[in-house]
Design a protein around this motif. Sequence first.
Motif, mmCIF file in Angstrom:
data_model
loop_
_atom_site.group_PDB
_atom_site.id
_atom_site.type_symbol
_atom_site.label_atom_id
_atom_site.label_comp_id
_atom_site.label_asym_id
_atom_site.label_seq_id
_atom_site.Cartn_x
_atom_site.Cartn_y
_atom_site.Cartn_z
ATOM 1 N N ASP A 1 0.820 -1.220 0.000
ATOM 2 C CA ASP A 1 0.000 0.000 0.000
ATOM 3 C C ASP A 1 0.851 1.266 0.000
ATOM 4 N N PRO A 2 1.840 1.398 0.901
ATOM 5 C CA PRO A 2 2.636 2.643 0.854
ATOM 6 C C PRO A 2 3.453 2.789 -0.424
ATOM 7 N N VAL A 3 3.919 1.685 -1.008
ATOM 8 C CA VAL A 3 4.654 1.783 -2.270
ATOM 9 C C VAL A 3 3.709 2.185 -3.395
ATOM 10 N N ALA A 4 2.503 1.629 -3.392
ATOM 11 C CA ALA A 4 1.514 2.005 -4.409
ATOM 12 C C ALA A 4 1.165 3.485 -4.291
ATOM 13 N N GLU A 5 1.004 3.956 -3.064
ATOM 14 C CA GLU A 5 0.694 5.373 -2.848
ATOM 15 C C GLU A 5 1.845 6.260 -3.318
ATOM 16 N N ALA A 6 3.082 5.843 -3.015
ATOM 17 C CA ALA A 6 4.242 6.632 -3.408
ATOM 18 C C ALA A 6 4.419 6.673 -4.924
ATOM 19 N N SER A 7 4.010 5.609 -5.614
ATOM 20 C CA SER A 7 4.188 5.528 -7.062
ATOM 21 C C SER A 7 2.975 6.034 -7.840
ATOM 22 N N ALA A 8 1.896 6.381 -7.150
ATOM 23 C CA ALA A 8 0.656 6.794 -7.826
ATOM 24 C C ALA A 8 0.828 7.978 -8.777
ATOM 25 N N PRO A 9 1.615 9.012 -8.419
ATOM 26 C CA PRO A 9 1.716 10.159 -9.343
ATOM 27 C C PRO A 9 2.239 9.802 -10.736
ATOM 28 N N LEU A 10 3.032 8.730 -10.850
ATOM 29 C CA LEU A 10 3.596 8.366 -12.146
ATOM 30 C C LEU A 10 2.931 7.128 -12.740
ATOM 31 N N ALA A 11 1.798 6.731 -12.199
ATOM 32 C CA ALA A 11 1.164 5.495 -12.663
ATOM 33 C C ALA A 11 0.827 5.536 -14.146
ATOM 34 N N SER A 12 0.490 6.710 -14.670
ATOM 35 C CA SER A 12 0.112 6.820 -16.082
ATOM 36 C C SER A 12 1.261 7.309 -16.966
ATOM 37 N N PRO B 1 2.783 -5.515 -9.360
ATOM 38 C CA PRO B 1 3.076 -4.806 -10.614
ATOM 39 C C PRO B 1 4.464 -4.198 -10.600
ATOM 40 N N SER B 2 4.928 -3.841 -11.783
ATOM 41 C CA SER B 2 6.098 -2.969 -11.911
ATOM 42 C C SER B 2 5.626 -1.542 -11.657
ATOM 43 N N VAL B 3 6.431 -0.737 -10.949
ATOM 44 C CA VAL B 3 6.008 0.623 -10.617
ATOM 45 C C VAL B 3 7.108 1.627 -10.917
ATOM 46 N N LEU B 4 6.687 2.843 -11.238
ATOM 47 C CA LEU B 4 7.596 3.983 -11.328
ATOM 48 C C LEU B 4 7.516 4.738 -10.015
ATOM 49 N N GLU C 1 0.539 21.171 -18.345
ATOM 50 C CA GLU C 1 -0.172 21.333 -19.617
ATOM 51 C C GLU C 1 0.665 20.823 -20.792
ATOM 52 N N LEU C 2 1.967 21.030 -20.720
ATOM 53 C CA LEU C 2 2.835 20.617 -21.818
ATOM 54 C C LEU C 2 2.796 19.102 -22.034
ATOM 55 N N VAL C 3 2.672 18.345 -20.944
ATOM 56 C CA VAL C 3 2.733 16.879 -21.060
ATOM 57 C C VAL C 3 1.354 16.225 -20.916
ATOM 58 N N ARG C 4 0.304 17.034 -20.894
ATOM 59 C CA ARG C 4 -1.028 16.480 -20.644
ATOM 60 C C ARG C 4 -1.362 15.342 -21.606
ATOM 61 N N ASP C 5 -0.998 15.480 -22.871
ATOM 62 C CA ASP C 5 -1.323 14.459 -23.866
ATOM 63 C C ASP C 5 -0.133 13.571 -24.223
ATOM 64 N N LYS C 6 0.925 13.706 -23.490
ATOM 65 C CA LYS C 6 2.091 12.850 -23.747
ATOM 66 C C LYS C 6 2.820 12.570 -22.424
ATOM 67 N N LYS C 7 2.143 11.801 -21.600
ATOM 68 C CA LYS C 7 2.691 11.447 -20.295
ATOM 69 C C LYS C 7 3.782 10.400 -20.475
ATOM 70 N N PHE C 8 5.004 10.843 -20.287
ATOM 71 C CA PHE C 8 6.144 9.997 -20.613
ATOM 72 C C PHE C 8 6.900 9.555 -19.366
ATOM 73 N N ASN C 9 7.529 8.427 -19.513
ATOM 74 C CA ASN C 9 8.480 7.945 -18.521
ATOM 75 C C ASN C 9 9.833 8.592 -18.800
ATOM 76 N N LEU C 10 10.290 8.458 -20.057
ATOM 77 C CA LEU C 10 11.549 9.043 -20.507
ATOM 78 C C LEU C 10 11.333 9.739 -21.845
ATOM 79 N N CYS C 11 12.071 10.811 -22.078
ATOM 80 C CA CYS C 11 11.976 11.525 -23.348
ATOM 81 C C CYS C 11 13.383 11.814 -23.860
ATOM 82 N N GLN C 12 13.730 11.193 -24.978
ATOM 83 C CA GLN C 12 15.049 11.383 -25.570
ATOM 84 C C GLN C 12 15.098 12.710 -26.318
#
Length: 514
Positions: A63-74, A113-116, A210-221
């Motif tokens: 639960d605490p790991v899921a909560e900590a990783s929630a902001p980057l879930a998408s 699951p795998s989490v960010l 707003e800049l990333v609203r439609d392109k939620k990325f993990n990494l951007c080269q």
Amino acid sequence: MTERTQVLVCGGGVAGLTAALLLQAHGVQTVLVEKHASTSPQPKARRFNHRSNEVFRLLGLSDPVAEASAPLASFQGMLTGPTLAEARWPEITPTMRAGIALHERMDGYSPAPSVLCPQDVLEPVLRRAAEERGVSVRFATELVSFTAADSGVTAALRPAVGEPYELAADYLIAADGARSPIREALGITRSGYGHLADNLDIAFRADLTELVRDKKFNLCQIENAVASGAFVSVNGTDRWLFSTSDFPASATLADEGWRELLRTVVGVPDLDVDVLSLMPWESGMYVADQYRAGRVFLAGDAAHAMPPMAAAGANTAIGDVHNLAWKLAAVLSGSAVPALLDTYHTERHPVGYATAEFSSRVSGHLGTMIASVTSGEHPVDPVAALFGAPYDSGAFLPDGRGPAPTDHYAPDGRPGTRVPHAWVSAGVSTVDLAGPAFALLTPPGETRWTARAHALGLRTVEVPDPAWLDAAALTPGDALLLRPDAVVAWHSRSGIPLGEAWSRVLGRPVAVDA
């Protein structure tokens, strides 16, 4: 007077904190020291894979790991472009589509699951849990020196406040980073490719919602004349990191110069940006030639420094201490002979070396890592590597089936591999049955194993899932012995009696089967 404990852990990062939590779960008295006053302020590792999250699940931290990783879930995709504003998703080729499908199937092979979850967010979760559960956690305390003897280790500790003191321990875990003073003091050599790249991480704050609203990325080269590298999502709103290898460690642009650089690579000329920190770091492959020196064990970056390919170093570190903790507990409790501890190096060194070598071939810095991932080409099967990678030898008894395949995942309950996942009951996986003690897994109705297991002090668990029984190669009359780290220690098809197997794994005199 010299203070005493069973295990001293040096290092308050992911490896050290996870080691302390696992040792505490096994009932081992543990002291953790860390020279810094707090956990890491840098995001560092972020991708914690299924296997690592299985360990957090075992520790009751889902639960605490899921909560900590929630902001980057998408925030899962990878972008490329000359600036973040112009970056786009890569074209999905058939090869990439197959790779994406392969990764999606991974969730079916694990209860977790795998989490960010950025390291600067995860480490406080682990530290808080360790403190709440009774681990003596001592930040702002430096291990200045130590002496190791056949009987134990004595460390000289210097707290930021108060007088220096000595602490004696039965064992010492060096989780003190890639430059590990403990490893250096022991004179342990390292092998590998060595230096690969010099990198600079610029952590900054800017509202890019707003800049990333439609392109939620993990990494951007980013490929830009001013600076090439990669953007990393830290919280998906106003905390970000730009990693580049275009600037030497001595480079200085002053505050406004760094802000202008970030405005350029983000692609927003008037961006309101605050530079939080600059962290130069070396990407390289350096693997210790020995993970054990008497009563001292290396774990995490102290054992295997490697490039940041999908947080391979941090995930391998968690695997290290998951392997080591139950062995230390077994030896300290007298249920296993000290020679069991030699299997830590035997099992984990090949894993650390192979992982570091793979990471080094595809990743000198984050930009090359992204290129290797978006190509959709995998030199090894990622599912087999994550869930089916076997130990060649160690604290288990081979059953004559030979090595597990590496080109595809084919779980079959083979000793030396992680147990296949299946749900035993609501919310309980076969993987969850690992620890803190060994367990005997059988098909339903196999009562003949009950008396034998009881005589040895083993838990028995009947697994009713026909698909899992097939995956674990358990037919009527069979059983397998599960280690506390979810690795199969013995399969009945070996023909070795359970009592003898149990004794040989722990190195004790052979028991007579009940």
